[in-house]
Design a protein around this motif. Structure first.
Motif, mmCIF file in Angstrom:
data_model
loop_
_atom_site.group_PDB
_atom_site.id
_atom_site.type_symbol
_atom_site.label_atom_id
_atom_site.label_comp_id
_atom_site.label_asym_id
_atom_site.label_seq_id
_atom_site.Cartn_x
_atom_site.Cartn_y
_atom_site.Cartn_z
ATOM 1 N N HIS A 152 0.809 -1.220 0.000
ATOM 2 C CA HIS A 152 0.000 0.000 0.000
ATOM 3 C C HIS A 152 0.842 1.268 0.000
ATOM 4 O O HIS A 152 0.337 2.340 -0.323
ATOM 5 C CB HIS A 152 -0.907 0.011 1.227
ATOM 6 C CG HIS A 152 -0.165 -0.305 2.485
ATOM 7 N ND1 HIS A 152 0.638 0.612 3.117
ATOM 8 C CD2 HIS A 152 -0.063 -1.448 3.201
ATOM 9 C CE1 HIS A 152 1.186 0.049 4.171
ATOM 10 N NE2 HIS A 152 0.787 -1.213 4.253
ATOM 11 N N GLY A 153 2.097 1.202 0.393
ATOM 12 C CA GLY A 153 2.993 2.343 0.288
ATOM 13 C C GLY A 153 3.053 3.271 1.476
ATOM 14 O O GLY A 153 3.776 4.275 1.437
ATOM 15 N N LEU A 154 2.318 2.991 2.568
ATOM 16 C CA LEU A 154 2.344 3.870 3.735
ATOM 17 C C LEU A 154 3.169 3.264 4.862
ATOM 18 O O LEU A 154 3.284 2.046 4.973
ATOM 19 C CB LEU A 154 0.927 4.168 4.233
ATOM 20 C CG LEU A 154 0.193 5.290 3.477
ATOM 21 C CD1 LEU A 154 -0.285 4.811 2.120
ATOM 22 C CD2 LEU A 154 -0.976 5.822 4.290
ATOM 23 N N ASP A 155 3.710 4.131 5.699
ATOM 24 C CA ASP A 155 4.576 3.743 6.809
ATOM 25 C C ASP A 155 3.768 3.749 8.099
ATOM 26 O O ASP A 155 3.349 4.812 8.574
ATOM 27 C CB ASP A 155 5.746 4.719 6.892
ATOM 28 C CG ASP A 155 6.759 4.364 7.969
ATOM 29 O OD1 ASP A 155 6.348 4.045 9.097
ATOM 30 O OD2 ASP A 155 7.962 4.421 7.681
ATOM 31 N N LEU A 156 3.544 2.577 8.693
ATOM 32 C CA LEU A 156 2.699 2.478 9.879
ATOM 33 C C LEU A 156 3.274 3.255 11.056
ATOM 34 O O LEU A 156 2.535 3.970 11.755
ATOM 35 C CB LEU A 156 2.486 1.010 10.259
ATOM 36 C CG LEU A 156 1.626 0.759 11.497
ATOM 37 C CD1 LEU A 156 0.249 1.382 11.347
ATOM 38 C CD2 LEU A 156 1.519 -0.737 11.775
ATOM 39 N N ASP A 157 4.562 3.121 11.330
ATOM 40 C CA ASP A 157 5.159 3.841 12.462
ATOM 41 C C ASP A 157 4.992 5.346 12.303
ATOM 42 O O ASP A 157 4.704 6.068 13.268
ATOM 43 C CB ASP A 157 6.636 3.492 12.594
ATOM 44 C CG ASP A 157 6.861 2.055 13.067
ATOM 45 O OD1 ASP A 157 5.929 1.480 13.672
ATOM 46 O OD2 ASP A 157 7.954 1.515 12.823
ATOM 47 N N ALA A 158 5.154 5.841 11.071
ATOM 48 C CA ALA A 158 4.977 7.272 10.827
ATOM 49 C C ALA A 158 3.537 7.696 11.057
ATOM 50 O O ALA A 158 3.269 8.771 11.610
ATOM 51 C CB ALA A 158 5.414 7.622 9.407
ATOM 52 N N LEU A 159 2.590 6.860 10.661
ATOM 53 C CA LEU A 159 1.172 7.181 10.863
ATOM 54 C C LEU A 159 0.824 7.237 12.343
ATOM 55 O O LEU A 159 0.083 8.123 12.789
ATOM 56 C CB LEU A 159 0.299 6.142 10.161
ATOM 57 C CG LEU A 159 0.340 6.150 8.637
ATOM 58 C CD1 LEU A 159 -0.363 4.911 8.085
ATOM 59 C CD2 LEU A 159 -0.306 7.413 8.070
ATOM 60 N N ILE A 160 1.353 6.292 13.118
ATOM 61 C CA ILE A 160 1.088 6.300 14.564
ATOM 62 C C ILE A 160 1.683 7.565 15.193
ATOM 63 O O ILE A 160 1.072 8.186 16.077
ATOM 64 C CB ILE A 160 1.648 5.030 15.220
ATOM 65 C CG1 ILE A 160 0.856 3.801 14.723
ATOM 66 C CG2 ILE A 160 1.590 5.118 16.737
ATOM 67 C CD1 ILE A 160 1.439 2.471 15.171
ATOM 68 N N ALA A 161 2.854 7.968 14.728
ATOM 69 C CA ALA A 161 3.470 9.203 15.239
ATOM 70 C C ALA A 161 2.614 10.421 14.903
ATOM 71 O O ALA A 161 2.464 11.336 15.728
ATOM 72 C CB ALA A 161 4.880 9.354 14.671
ATOM 73 N N ILE A 162 2.040 10.448 13.694
ATOM 74 C CA ILE A 162 1.162 11.566 13.319
ATOM 75 C C ILE A 162 -0.083 11.563 14.194
ATOM 76 O O ILE A 162 -0.562 12.611 14.636
ATOM 77 C CB ILE A 162 0.789 11.482 11.824
ATOM 78 C CG1 ILE A 162 2.037 11.563 10.945
ATOM 79 C CG2 ILE A 162 -0.173 12.614 11.456
ATOM 80 C CD1 ILE A 162 1.781 11.229 9.486
#
Length: 313
Positions: A274-284
């Motif tokens: 899917h191309g998204l970074d889970l750790d980055a999303l949780i940080a956001i």
């Protein structure tokens, strides 16, 4: 035919539009731009960034043009503006005047029931069909990607279950009107996986060759299961909202969209790219919580990810 795990799904991030439109606390233009920029850095490549609607009815979207003007000019990113009528399309086109980037897609909306359509857009289904034909034409002629969401496709808050035959017929009409993508939206979160598979199968037959997208709300806890049913049914584009924010201002007891973090976790563990970074999303998610003033609904925002590896000793 159901698909096995693997493959690729495109995620459309709707947090800055659908996620925020029902929030009472007004989020500043700068914070909306920061949110969108962080989501792009996390891998989002299609994002709903604003809606061109009456600011008196949806005050949170009053700064749509200002948000769009401040977004990064990324050729690999597509910006979507929600439009409910021809005036909305014209406003979307105005964001591109004078050599400005503006929005790339006109996200038109057709409501699948008369009662909800009259409350949401002041239109019956028949009026919505006529308006959307004109909206799609204006978008296409103005250089915007013409796409449409069929809202309340899985159920109406006032009329109950919407006949599947009606959804298939509306999809066929929108395909004939030039929509290059058709989304089915479970606006009030009543759908279940069996219904998802059936409805997308019918729409695929009614509108062959048109890209299909799924938009789920998690009102009754079935949103992620419905997303997986859509993937298994061959749908390759899914909407989601950071933190699970969202809800329609005109639907009683409406709650949030499926969470981008929760969706990404499911896809990761299922072998779907899917191309998204889970750790980055949780940080956001954690960065945005103080701006909203409460914890976000996302499960992953609370629990964090899990790789399956043994815990460190």
């Amino acid at each position: 035919m159901a698909q096995a795990s693997g493959g690729h799904v495109q995620i459309v991030e709707v947090g800055a539009r659908d996620g925020l439109q029902n929030e009472k606390a007004v989020i500043t233009t700068a914070d909306k731009v920061a949110l969108l920029t962080r989501l792009i850095d996390a891998g989002a490549r299609r994002l709903e960034v604003a809606s061109f609607v009456n600011p008196a009815r949806v005050p949170q979207m009053a700064d749509g043009e200002a948000v769009i003007a401040a977004l990064p000019d990324r050729p690999d990113v597509s910006y979507i503006g929600l439009v409910l009528n021809k005036r909305g399309v014209l406003r979307a086109l105005e964001t591109r005047e004078g050599g400005r980037r503006g929005v790339d897609e006109a996200g038109c909306v057709l409501v699948a029931s008369d009662s909800f359509g009259q409350r949401n857009q002041g239109q019956t289904i028949a009026e919505g069909l006529r308006e959307n034909r004109e909206m799609l034409r204006l978008a296409r002629e103005g250089g915007l990607v013409p796409q449409v969401t069929i809202s309340a496709a899985f159920g109406c808050p006032f009329e109950g279950l919407v006949p599947a035959e009606r959804i298939a017929s509306l999809a066929a009409e929108m395909a004939d009107a030039g929509a290059v993508e058709i989304a089915l939206a479970d606006t009030i979160g009543v759908g279940v996986p069996a219904q998802v598979e059936d409805l997308f199968g019918r729409v695929r037959e009614a509108a062959p060759g048109v890209r299909l997208r799924a938009h789920f709300h998690n009102t009754r806890g079935t949103g992620i299961a419905n997303a997986w049913a859509a993937v298994r049914a061959g749908v390759a584009v899914l909407d989601s909202s950071l933190g699970g924010l969202g809800g329609c201002p005109f639907a009683p007891r409406a709650t949030g969209n499926i969470s981008t973090e929760d969706l990404v976790y499911m896809l990761d563990r299922s072998g779907v790219e899917h191309g998204l970074d889970l750790d980055a999303l949780i940080a956001i998610n954690h960065w945005f919580e103080p701006l909203i003033g409460r914890p976000l609904p996302s499960m992953l925002g609370k629990a964090g990810g899990w790789s399956g590896a043994p815990a460190a000793a």
